[in-house]
Enzyme design. Structure first.
Site, short mmCIF file in Angstrom:
data_model
loop_
_atom_site.label_atom_id
_atom_site.label_comp_id
_atom_site.label_asym_id
_atom_site.label_seq_id
_atom_site.Cartn_x
_atom_site.Cartn_y
_atom_site.Cartn_z
N ASP A 77 0.82 -1.21 0.00
CA ASP A 77 0.00 0.00 0.00
C ASP A 77 0.85 1.26 0.00
O ASP A 77 2.02 1.25 0.38
CB ASP A 77 -0.95 0.01 1.20
CG ASP A 77 -0.25 -0.21 2.54
OD1 ASP A 77 0.77 -0.92 2.56
OD2 ASP A 77 -0.72 0.33 3.56
N GLU A 134 -0.50 -2.23 5.29
CA GLU A 134 0.49 -2.20 6.37
C GLU A 134 0.48 -0.85 7.05
O GLU A 134 0.68 -0.76 8.28
CB GLU A 134 1.90 -2.49 5.82
CG GLU A 134 2.97 -2.64 6.89
CD GLU A 134 3.53 -1.33 7.42
OE1 GLU A 134 3.95 -1.28 8.59
OE2 GLU A 134 3.54 -0.33 6.65
N GLU A 135 0.24 0.22 6.29
CA GLU A 135 0.28 1.56 6.85
C GLU A 135 -0.81 1.80 7.90
O GLU A 135 -0.69 2.68 8.74
CB GLU A 135 0.19 2.61 5.75
CG GLU A 135 1.37 2.62 4.77
CD GLU A 135 2.69 3.05 5.41
OE1 GLU A 135 2.68 3.44 6.59
OE2 GLU A 135 3.72 2.98 4.73
N HIS A 358 8.17 8.31 4.25
CA HIS A 358 7.00 9.15 4.54
C HIS A 358 7.28 10.62 4.19
O HIS A 358 6.51 11.49 4.57
CB HIS A 358 6.53 9.02 5.99
CG HIS A 358 5.96 7.68 6.32
ND1 HIS A 358 4.87 7.50 7.15
CD2 HIS A 358 6.32 6.42 5.92
CE1 HIS A 358 4.59 6.21 7.25
NE2 HIS A 358 5.47 5.54 6.50
#
Length: 392
Positions: A77, A134-135, A358
């Site tokens: 993702d 996963e995020e 990020h």
């Protein structure tokens, strides 16, 4: 370095760039899933789709199919970030970007699948897990609920890491990721006029004392050798300068690398909040939302991973984490169920050292794709040999 030949490496790089140009957020990885399934089909590896919504599980038989599976996992993702890298294959989706390298994780695992499909001697069957979300910290748990770990004995995963040069793999015994819990504290005081504080219970004062007191937990209650964090990220109270706030809201993050420390932090937050409430005659409600657990590599499976790195990439490729990593990783849910190892793939890119995961300008050295594929190929075989030896 063994691993992908030039043609396969070009395919994997091209695949990564396609994913990067069309990133998808957690639980919405539909095109990503389509691409993965098509690639696996070209390799002749059947797969099950719709696991955890958009996830994929693919099984590759081994020479000794009575053995349990060795699982290899990649997340897929993206993040809600507007990309600013200027790459020719930059995200074409406004406000969405692969800013954490999951496009790379997916691509290197497909490279490993290609290598393992060509392998004539696979001791144990291999299972490839392509995981969504996963995020959110919830994708792995949903994969487990949908049966991804059935008949799996060992699991291996990894993450791109800009702190290490391309061509390296960091393998560490013990803690590699922290837990990611959140706390929510509601303070119920008594509102009143700013000129008459004696008639009120000031939630701002109570909250301020609580913020400061919470900072003593890590500094005075936790062994300095055990990294942990308590952060108040949100403090909201009051409506006007001449009004004493009747209530306040504090929200924050709790991080720990060990389960015992994690539980101790929870108890301390609740104890301090309760005590300050009693001190000032306020009612304080504490809610703690559990996030991902701490992730820790058992020494025996970490040594298995090191063996795979040495045999496939050479001793000079080995690194280890030198400082605590307080980020979370939902791979920890798999490791609560079965043993495994989680590694870091060196991927720092010249000129991009200052842009962490990020970040809207995050990128990585694509040579890490070959390294990751080579490692997964090697560790899948090494783990299979161990299972065979244990079975005999």
């Amino acid at each position: 370095m063994t691993g992908l030949d030039s043609k396969l490496f070009e395919q994997i790089v091209s695949f990564r760039r396609e994913l990067h140009a069309e990133p998808e957020l957690s639980w919405h990885e539909y095109k990503t899933s389509d691409r993965i399934a098509a690639f696996l089909d070209q390799l002749g590896i059947p797969c099950k789709r719709g696991v955890a919504g958009t996830g994929i599980v693919a099984n590759l038989p081994g020479k000794h199919d009575h053995l349990p599976y060795v699982a290899l996992r990649a997340d897929m993702d993206a993040l809600p970030i507007q990309e600013e890298t200027g790459l020719p294959f930059s995200s074409q989706v406004p406000g969405v970007m692969h800013a954490c390298g999951h496009d790379g994780h997916t691509s290197m695992l497909l490279g490993a699948a290609a290598l393992l499909a060509q392998e004539k001697d696979r001791p144990a069957p291999i299972r490839f897990l392509f995981q969504p979300a996963e995020e959110t910290g919830k994708g792995a748990k949903k994969m487990i609920e949908d049966g991804a770990l059935e008949n799996v004995a060992l699991i291996f995963g990894g993450h791109l890491d800009r702190h290490f040069p391309a061509g390296t793999v960091a393998v560490t015994d013990g803690p590699v990721n922290a837990s990611t819990d959140q706390f929510h504290i509601k303070i119920h005081g008594q509102g009143g006029h700013a000129a008459r504080p004696h008639e009120a219970i000031d939630s701002v004062v109570v909250g301020s004392l609580l913020v400061m007191a919470l900072q003593t937990i890590v500094s005075r209650e936790v062994n300095p050798a055990h990294p942990s964090v308590v952060t108040v990220g949100h403090f909201e109270a009051g409506t006007a300068s001449n009004v004493i706030a009747s209530s306040a809201q504090l929200d924050g993050s709790i991080r720990a690398q060990e389960q015992s420390v994690r539980e101790s932090l929870h108890r301390s937050i609740e104890r301090i909040a309760r005590s300050i409430g009693e001190l000032h005659n306020a009612v304080i409600d504490v809610t703690i939302d559990l996030g991902t657990p701490p992730l820790s590599n058992p020494p025996d499976t970490a040594e298995l991973a090191r063996e795979a790195v040495r045999n496939s990439l050479g001793e000079e490729a080995l690194r280890k984490l030198e400082i605590a990593n307080m980020g979370g990783e939902d791979f920890a849910y798999y490791m609560e169920q079965i043993p495994g190892c989680y590694v870091r793939f060196g991927s720092v890119l010249a000129g991009k050292e200052g842009f962490p995961a990020h970040s809207s300008r995050f990128d990585f050295d694509e040579q890490a794709l070959n390294v990751g594929a080579t490692y997964y190929h090697a560790v899948g075989l090494a783990a299979g040999r161990r299972l065979l030896a244990q079975g005999e």
